[in-house]
Write an enzyme that holds these catalytic residues in place. Structure first.
Site: not given
Length: 228
Positions: A99-100, A107, A103
């Site tokens: 999940h991280e 980006h 991100h």
């Protein structure tokens, strides 16, 4: 009348939902932290492979202390994973890790909602700090101007939380799709991944709901005070 408003009943319900969501995310994580992933990969290994698969070889992964302290740092371009996620090979660990990474991928591709959140963040820091003081002063001195200004500032903070929702859901969606495509999880394990990620997303929904209801309350107070 400013401190006891009909909207307070809904806010209390939303606050209860928030507490339940926090309890659920911890319980769900702990449950699936006991289920080992068939791939045998740790959270670090899953995150590293997903980053590399998306051309993010230069994005490092660092372990951090605490539980559920995982996050992506867009300023330093670093994925930081809590120690239970970094070192363990459970369904919960690889779900949170990926999940991280979602991100980090957002980006890289300049996902619009993430870009909007980054741009509004400096303003949010100022607005969220000033809004409570403006609102309290407005209520104490019956100054509608201060209440109105406080509402404007508070609206910025609410907008930030609302923008955060699609950012989080999109990161989870990217994580699930890539975990399946890269063979990190089996079809049977997808259920556990979904439960972990959905439980985490619910905390953001509850927080946004509380803020939105509070904003509506302040607008109603402001409107009624101007009509008097």
């Amino acid at each position: 009348m400013y401190f006891f408003h009909p909207m307070d009943f809904l806010i209390i319900i939303a606050f209860g939902l928030s507490l339940w969501a926090q309890f659920r995310v911890k319980g769900t994580f702990n449950r699936w932290a006991k289920v080992q992933a068939m791939s045998g990969m740790t959270g670090y290994e899953a995150a590293r492979r997903m980053l590399d698969a998306n051309g993010l070889h230069d994005v490092p992964i660092e372990p951090v202390r605490g539980a559920l302290t995982d996050h992506y740092d867009p300023i330093n371009r670093v994925v930081r994973l809590s120690e239970p996620v970094y070192y363990e090979s459970s369904i919960a660990a690889i779900s949170v890790a990926c999940h991280e990474v979602g991100h980090a991928i957002q980006h890289k591709v300049h996902y619009p909602m993430l870009v909007a959140r980054h741009r509004i963040f400096p303003v949010v820091n100022i607005a969220s700090g000033a809004a409570p003081f403006l609102l309290i002063a407005g209520f104490l001195f019956n100054a509608t101007g201060l209440i109105g200004l406080g509402i404007i500032f508070f609206s910025v903070a609410v907008a930030f939380q609302l923008i955060t929702l699609p950012v989080e859901f999109n990161a989870s969606s990217r994580a699930r799709d890539l975990m399946i495509a890269e063979g990190f999880i089996t079809n049977d394990e997808e259920r556990g991944v979904a439960k972990v990620l959905n439980a985490a997303a619910l905390t953001y929904v509850a927080a946004a709901l509380i803020s939105l209801l509070e904003l509506i309350k302040y607008i109603m107070i402001f409107t009624s005070s101007r009509e008097e």
